[in-house]
Structure formats: C-alpha cells, structure tokens
Write an enzyme that holds these catalytic residues in place. Sequence first.
Site, PDB file in Angstrom:
ATOM      1  N   HIS A  90      -4.990   4.872   1.791  1.00  0.00           N
ATOM      2  CA  HIS A  90      -5.960   5.729   2.468  1.00  0.00           C
ATOM      3  C   HIS A  90      -5.463   7.155   2.413  1.00  0.00           C
ATOM      4  CE1 HIS A  90      -8.605   7.294   5.593  1.00  0.00           C
ATOM      5  NE2 HIS A  90      -9.352   6.245   5.328  1.00  0.00           N
TER       6      HIS A  90
ATOM      7  N   ASP B 200     -11.378  -1.975   4.675  1.00  0.00           N
ATOM      8  CA  ASP B 200     -12.155  -2.790   3.737  1.00  0.00           C
ATOM      9  C   ASP B 200     -11.455  -4.052   3.282  1.00  0.00           C
ATOM     10  OD1 ASP B 200     -14.393  -1.142   3.619  1.00  0.00           O
ATOM     11  OD2 ASP B 200     -13.338   0.259   2.327  1.00  0.00           O
TER      12      ASP B 200
END
Length: 438
Positions: free
Chosen positions: A314, A372
Amino acid sequence: MNGMSYTGTGTVTLSLDGTNQTASLPLIAGTTGPSVIDIRKLYADLGIFTFDPGYGGTAACESKITYIDGDAGVLLYRGYPIEQLAEHSTFLEVAYLLLNGELPNAEQKAVFERGVIRHTMLHEQIRSFFNGFRRDAHPMAVLCGVVGAMSAFYHDSLDINDPEHRRISAFRLIAKVPTIAAWAHKYSSGQPFVYPSNKYGYAENLLHMMFAVPTEEYRVSPVLARALDLILILHADHEQNASTSTVRLAGSTGANPFACIAAGIASLWGPAHGGANEAVLKMLGEIGHARHIPEFIAKVKDKNSNARLMGFGHRVYKNYDPRAKIMQRTCHEVLAELGIKDDPLLDLAVELERVALHDDYFVSRKLYPNVDFYSGIILKAMGFPTSMFTALFAVARTVGWVSQWLEMIEDPSQRIGRPRQLYTGAAQRDYPPLAARG
Ligand code: ACO
C-alpha cells in the site's frame, strides 16, 4: 529526523545553490500527522516548482474527513478508529458521520436513513441505458456509464453552488449507486431487474436487488447483511487515494457530482486500486494449490516478470492495513456462518500471507496485506460473482467520494486542480517543410 514525522509549525528556508536567493516557506501543522510546507509562493520567490510523481510526498488539499497513520496502521473516520466503527456502527451511520462530521443522534439517524432509503429508485428511463451494453460488459463499465448518465436525468440538482442541490445529489448518489450496481449484475446474468424495497436496510436491499428473483421468496440473511454492511464500512473512505483525488480534480473544474463520481469509478477500476479484490481471486485461482506458492512468490520477486502479489502493499500503510485485520476475522466468521468448514481459497490465502510475511523481500519493503486480500474470499462465499467485487467497493466508496467532493466545494481556498510538470521534451524549434525532413 530518523523517519519520524515532524508535527511543528514555523518556516522552512530554501536557498538556491549558486545564488543569494532564499525562500521562507510556512510550515502548517494538522491536528495529527506530519506538518506540510506551504509551497504556494515557491515559484514567485525562487522561480521553481516541486517534483513529486505519484504525489507520494504532497498534500493536495486540507481535509477533516479521514486520517491514516500508515506506519502505525491506524485509520480514523472523523477521528473515530475504524475498529470501533466496524464493531459498533452501521454503514448508514458511518455515511452520516463522513458527510456531516459528527455521529447522528437518534432523530438525525432516522431522518438520514429515511432520506437514503427513499432515493433508491432510478428514473425508469435509466433502465433503457442498460440495454445498450453487451451482456458480457464488465459491471464497472456499466456502473461508470450509468452513473455518468445520471447527470442527464437529475437536472434539478446539478447546480453545485446551491447547497440544497448538493444535498439532494449526495442522497441520490449514495442511494442509487447500489441499485445501478445490482442491475449491472442482473443485466449480465440475464435475470430481470429487482426494484429496491423500502422495507430493507441499505446492505439488505443490496443483497435483495442482487440475489432475489421474481419466482421465489428471497429471505435476506441477517448474517450476510451484517457482513456486507461491515465490508461497506471498511471501504467507505480512505483520504486522498487515487479515485478520491480523481473526484476532487474533476470536481475542481465545477463539473456536476454525477460526472465526478463516474470519474472516481473509472479510477477505482484499475488493479493497482479497487480492482485488486478481483485480481486477488484471479491470482489465487492461478496459484491453485499451496505447493505452487514458492514458485509464485519467486515470480513476484523477479523484477522481469511484472507479477505482483495482489492484495499486498500500500502506498500509505507500511504496517498491517487495519481493514485487512478486520476483514480476515470477518472472513472466518462468514465462512463459519455459511457452514463452509474448509474453503480451499481461504486456506491458500492464509498460507500465502504466512509465506510472504516471513519472506525478506516483503518484510524489507514493509509489504503487508491490504483490505483487498481477504474481501474477495468473503464476497465469493456470499455468492457475489468476482466481476462484482470492485463494483461493491464503488458502492461503499461513493459516500467517501461525495463527502470529499462536498468538502472541496465548501472550501473557500478551493481552486481548479492544475499540477505543473518537469518538461523534458524538445526545446522550441522551427517547423521544417516536408521535403527537408530526413
Ligand atoms: N508484490 C510484489 N512487490 C511489490 C508489491 C506487491 N504487491 N507492492 C509493492 N511491491 C514492491 C515494488 O516492486 C517495489 O520494489 P522495489 O523497491 O524493489 O522496486 C516496492 O515494493 C515499492 O513498491 P511501489 O510500487 O513503489 O509502491 P507504490 O506505493 O507505488 O504502490 C501499490 C502501492 C500500487 C498498492 C502496490 O503495493 C501494488 O501494486 N500492490 C498490489 C495491488 C493491490 O493490492 N492494490 C490495492 C491497494 S489498496 C486499495 O487500493 C484499496
């Protein structure tokens, strides 16, 4: 500084090597998080721009909505930790919080929920839009197109300078995007559209529109409705990510909110952003079995392969994404509730996570599971087709986009978003006649 963030105010002085020019730039402190250098006068003072492709070190706006501490793995909506909201709140209450800044009291909550529930129906003419798509169109393509088309139907709420128009548009978007998403699925499966029903809550209604058929009674499972509500809470906002920044950039031009949210949906679609949940399932399917994990990890680490461990890494989190932790827990709970004792995909994901978190490549780069990594496994177990995963993300994120768009419009310092560039192309030259070109 040892990588610790600096939170003070004051000035930063920049001097231009080889000249006696300096610029004294104000340092602005936020409530929490690193301070920012106000570079608005940098060009006027020194004649230079800043260079930050991907905006990794640039605050593009001031915001009071969401705060992330990526090193500590903290996510706050309007100051409230995501863990507390996930445990105690509901998606519509979180939507109210994001939009208005405070949690609603009982009366405000009831009025808001009624407002959303009463806007879930689409203009009947919008139905015909769906017929223009191929049946195998991706739901994100349909969502993007139909949400953009909403500006052709709701002319009475397009004046962005009118607070009442903005309020109605916000309700319309939050209420109608789930209907459009569910209809995108129905259209691709060839089943009749299911109209929203006011007897259901937000997540229940979405399940009903997705899975009900006219021939049978559809009973909304409270366990699945709660799980979906939780997933929506976790995806509701995430400060200035790519799709939110897209919405703000489109909105900064004065474009109407339906057009701006359609732009956000397009931006979310990419596999580096919201499309990752769909990509994770595809990746797990390709790996197939735990014995193939070492081979897959080797491919991901090979810089020539372009493969990535989807659902990992991320831009902001250099620690466990707090949403991923909640998602992992929920995944086990949902599968247990559904009576799925052994889910090979979940087992594979858990093993893949374990291997990656013990591998120096991922450890040294601080790559952890993001939201996710587990969401697709839950959604699949709930019966959602893979192609709908990113559309569900868009349903949830619509409230974040709308909140950020409203904040931007109401910000007196708001200007059209217009980045500059480092030009490395040809210097000015004269147009040569065709015959003179080699
Ligand atoms: N698998 C393998 N290597 C990775 C991964 C990954 N998932 N993510 C980052 N890396 C590596 C990069 O190759 C790079 O290595 P290097 O320093 O040797 O060149 C290093 O880690 C830093 O990566 P960047 O690409 O510079 O990180 P960036 O902040 O630009 O990208 C992103 C963040 C796009 C999320 C990236 O981690 C990624 O592609 N992840 C997979 C897709 C994904 O899960 N996206 C969902 C994000 S969450 C969301 O949008 C809801």
